[in-house]
Design an enzyme around this catalytic site. Structure first.
Site, short mmCIF file in Angstrom:
data_model
loop_
_atom_site.label_atom_id
_atom_site.label_comp_id
_atom_site.label_asym_id
_atom_site.label_seq_id
_atom_site.Cartn_x
_atom_site.Cartn_y
_atom_site.Cartn_z
N LEU A 42 0.87 -1.24 -0.09
CA LEU A 42 -0.04 -0.04 -0.04
C LEU A 42 0.97 1.24 0.04
O LEU A 42 1.61 1.41 0.81
CB LEU A 42 -0.93 -0.19 1.34
N ALA A 43 0.88 2.00 -1.08
CA ALA A 43 1.68 3.08 -1.25
C ALA A 43 1.20 4.24 -1.92
O ALA A 43 1.65 4.97 -2.49
CB ALA A 43 2.84 2.65 -2.15
N ARG A 51 1.38 13.98 6.35
CA ARG A 51 2.13 14.41 7.65
C ARG A 51 3.57 14.66 7.41
O ARG A 51 4.23 15.14 8.11
CB ARG A 51 1.98 13.35 8.92
N LYS A 79 5.17 10.00 -0.17
CA LYS A 79 6.13 9.62 1.19
C LYS A 79 6.91 8.24 0.83
O LYS A 79 7.97 8.21 1.25
CB LYS A 79 5.12 9.13 2.17
N THR A 123 -6.60 2.78 4.05
CA THR A 123 -5.92 1.50 3.59
C THR A 123 -6.81 0.35 3.00
O THR A 123 -6.45 -0.39 2.40
CB THR A 123 -5.09 1.02 4.90
N GLU A 154 -8.02 2.46 15.55
CA GLU A 154 -7.08 3.55 15.33
C GLU A 154 -7.08 4.53 16.38
O GLU A 154 -7.95 4.74 17.18
CB GLU A 154 -7.65 4.13 14.13
N LYS A 201 34.31 14.48 -11.16
CA LYS A 201 32.99 13.99 -11.76
C LYS A 201 33.34 13.09 -13.07
O LYS A 201 34.01 13.51 -13.86
CB LYS A 201 32.08 15.16 -12.00
N ALA A 243 52.48 25.82 -15.72
CA ALA A 243 51.61 26.58 -14.84
C ALA A 243 50.87 27.64 -15.31
O ALA A 243 51.59 28.38 -16.23
CB ALA A 243 52.23 26.94 -13.41
N ARG A 259 50.62 31.37 -21.80
CA ARG A 259 50.47 32.33 -21.02
C ARG A 259 51.16 33.66 -21.35
O ARG A 259 52.00 33.55 -22.14
CB ARG A 259 50.61 31.94 -19.49
C1 UD1 Z 1 -1.97 2.52 9.59
C2 UD1 Z 1 -2.65 1.43 10.35
C3 UD1 Z 1 -2.41 1.56 11.69
C4 UD1 Z 1 -1.28 0.85 11.97
C5 UD1 Z 1 0.05 1.51 11.05
C6 UD1 Z 1 1.14 0.91 11.07
C7 UD1 Z 1 -5.06 1.55 9.07
C8 UD1 Z 1 -6.43 2.31 9.19
N1 UD1 Z 1 -4.20 2.17 10.09
O1 UD1 Z 1 -1.86 3.62 10.13
O2 UD1 Z 1 -3.39 0.43 12.57
O3 UD1 Z 1 -0.71 1.09 13.28
O4 UD1 Z 1 -0.65 1.57 9.78
O5 UD1 Z 1 2.20 1.50 10.50
O6 UD1 Z 1 -4.66 0.75 8.42
N2 UD1 Z 1 -2.35 4.11 1.90
C9 UD1 Z 1 -2.65 4.03 0.79
N3 UD1 Z 1 -4.09 4.71 0.32
C10 UD1 Z 1 -4.91 5.30 1.53
C11 UD1 Z 1 -4.29 5.64 2.67
C12 UD1 Z 1 -3.01 4.89 3.10
O7 UD1 Z 1 -2.23 3.27 -0.17
O8 UD1 Z 1 -5.99 5.82 1.02
C13 UD1 Z 1 -0.98 3.63 2.33
C14 UD1 Z 1 -0.01 4.70 2.54
O9 UD1 Z 1 0.75 5.17 1.30
C15 UD1 Z 1 0.99 4.03 3.59
C16 UD1 Z 1 0.04 3.00 4.02
O10 UD1 Z 1 -1.11 2.81 3.38
O11 UD1 Z 1 2.12 3.41 2.92
C17 UD1 Z 1 -0.39 3.47 5.84
O12 UD1 Z 1 -1.14 4.62 5.49
P1 UD1 Z 1 -1.02 5.70 6.97
O13 UD1 Z 1 -2.00 6.82 6.56
O14 UD1 Z 1 0.28 6.12 6.98
O15 UD1 Z 1 -1.68 4.82 7.92
P2 UD1 Z 1 -1.41 4.89 9.58
O16 UD1 Z 1 -2.11 6.20 10.22
O17 UD1 Z 1 0.05 4.87 9.86
CA CA Z 2 1.93 4.86 8.27
#
Ligand code: UD1
Ligand code: CA
Length: 436
Positions: free
Chosen positions: A10-11, A17, A24, A79, A152, A332, A404, A421
């Site tokens: 999940l990225a 933040r 990120k 997520t 959460e 370089k 030089a 020179r």
């Molecule tokens: C999440 C978990 C939390 C856990 C923590 C661990 C949920 C709701 N919460 O919180 O329980 O303790 O990770 O690190 O799952 N992402 C997406 N799409 C979105 C939102 C997020 O792909 O719509 C991805 C983000 O890029 C990230 C990951 O999911 O890599 C986690 O998202 P983030 O918002 O950081 O979740 P946390 O608040 O850390």
């Molecule tokens: Ca996170």
């Protein structure tokens, strides 16, 4: 093992933040993106497929995910929504689905193996016991020891906040039923998001339990949500890399001030002085010495060479065996043959220097004409005098001598002396008087 494995990263999150224009998961940790760390851990499991979920306009994330499949989460609705976006990429797959967060870079293959074992035919979530659980989802277990729910932080009451067992963000879920459970997620929470953490409740209704799996170094399971989190993990990784270098026979004069990249390769008996930074792609061979306050990236330093103090080696630099690169020398895309001496205040770019060339103080290669970079070659044993300017493209033959202060615009044949020179005039008795 036995069962087929698919992995989803999940990225797609905005990473708000971080307060960054950059996604990120592309922020670097020890010189490579967070995402690359996660992918390396997954590769160790040899899964049947890896899918990376990127946000809208996530071309950069897709490039970093290459060669793996990329699914787009059109709206960043949490997520749970992110995993749902990966479902089409999992079509036809039957087995265990390992879901990891792209912002938890130091999760280790051993942890993930343990998590797969813990899940068996069912589900499991990686958990960590954190002295300071702030910011994480808290794992609430039932009397069987299974996950009852994950709360959460923003929805947790005081008692739940006191729970130290947190969701470390990695899940193993059975592919059968996943689509149904995900479509049951609703955004009725403080964030208005579809939380993956609501999944255990829906799975339990179908008799699928979620096992909490507590393994691994809790510090290393931390996620990167803020710049401060990133700095904390950077410190952790730097500590590990320094330990590894020293265990491999490298002397670090002041380890806390040596900055390494994930791929820095330092051979036994390399010595590194205080305050040295290694960007990605550096190799230093046996017995070479990198002195204080030097900065290297994309460079190779061969056996017994001495670099610094205060040297800068940029990408494409090769410093030959026993060569000497001194203070305030920048190099370089250049190869320095064995025994070359560039001791002080010099710039060498887009050049090939044969063995034992002497490149004196203040000499520079003028490699750029304002539009294009040009090449310079200097033959074995040539001497480039102090403050000489070699205007590229130009060739200096073996054993040639550039006087030089010369500005060299034409080839100097082997063994020739080039002087370019203004001629000196001496006028006897004409020195202006000076105060005593
Ligand atoms: C999440 C978990 C939390 C856990 C923590 C661990 C949920 C709701 N919460 O919180 O329980 O303790 O990770 O690190 O799952 N992402 C997406 N799409 C979105 C939102 C997020 O792909 O719509 C991805 C983000 O890029 C990230 C990951 O999911 O890599 C986690 O998202 P983030 O918002 O950081 O979740 P946390 O608040 O850390
Ligand atoms: Ca996170």
């Amino acid at each position: 093992m036995g069962r087929d494995l698919a992995c989803v990263v999940l990225a797609a999150g905005r990473g708000s933040r971080m307060r960054s224009a950059r996604p990120k998961v592309l922020h670097p940790l020890a010189g490579r993106p967070l995402l690359a760390w996660v992918l390396e851990a997954l590769e160790a499991l040899a899964p049947a497929r890896i899918v990376v979920v990127a946000g809208p306009g996530g071309e950069d994330v897709a490039a970093a995910a290459h060669p793996y499949a990329v699914a787009t989460q059109p709206v960043q609705d949490g997520t749970g929504g992110a995993l749902a976006a990966a479902l089409p990429s999992l079509a036809g797959f039957d087995g265990q689905v390992l879901v990891v967060m792209g912002d938890v870079p130091l999760v280790e293959p051993a942890c993930l193996h343990a998590l797969l074992d813990a899940a068996g035919e069912g589900a499991a979530v990686l958990a960590a016991d954190l002295p300071d659980p702030a910011g994480y989802g808290r794992v609430i277990v039932n009397t069987n020891g299974d996950v009852e729910r994950i709360v959460e932080e923003r929805e947790a009451n005081a008692a739940q906040r006191a729970v130290r067992l947190v969701n470390a963000g990695a899940w193993v879920l059975p592919s059968q039923g996943l689509g149904r459970w995900l479509s049951a997620l609703t955004p009725d929470n403080a964030a208005g998001e579809r939380y993956l953490t609501d999944l255990p409740g829906h799975m339990a209704q179908d008799g699928v339990a979620t096992r909490p799996c507590v393994v691994g170094d809790p510090m290393a399971l931390r996620g990167v949500n803020t710049r401060a989190d990133l700095a904390a993990l950077e410190a952790l990784v730097q500590g590990r890399l320094r330990e590894k270098a020293m265990a491999g026979g490298v002397t670090l004069a002041d380890p806390g001030t040596t900055y390494l990249s994930w791929d820095t390769a330092l051979a036994p008996d390399v010595t590194v002085g205080p305050c040295v930074a290694f960007g990605p792609g550096v190799r230093v061979d046996e017995g070479a010495e990198i002195r204080a306050f030097s900065h290297l990236e994309g460079a190779t330093v061969e056996t017994g060479a001495v670099v610094g103090p205060f040297a800068r080696l940029r990408p494409g630099t090769r410093v030959g065996a026993g060569a000497r690169v001194g203070n305030f020398v920048e190099i370089k895309a250049a190869t320095l043959g064995a025994g070359v001496k560039a001791g002080h205040l010099a710039y060498i770019g887009d050049a090939i220097l044969g063995p034992c060339v002497n490149f004196s103080a203040g000499a520079v290669v003028a490699n750029y004409d304002g539009r294009t970079k040009h090449k310079t070659t200097i033959g074995q044993g040539a001497m480039v005098g102090t403050n000489a300017v070699l205007v590229a493209p130009v060739e200096i033959g073996a054993g040639a001598f550039v006087a030089a202060g010369s500005v060299i615009t034409k080839a100097v044949p082997a063994g020739a002396l080039a002087v370019a020179r203004g001629r000196q005039e001496v006028k006897p008795g004409r020195a202006p008087p000076r105060e005593p």
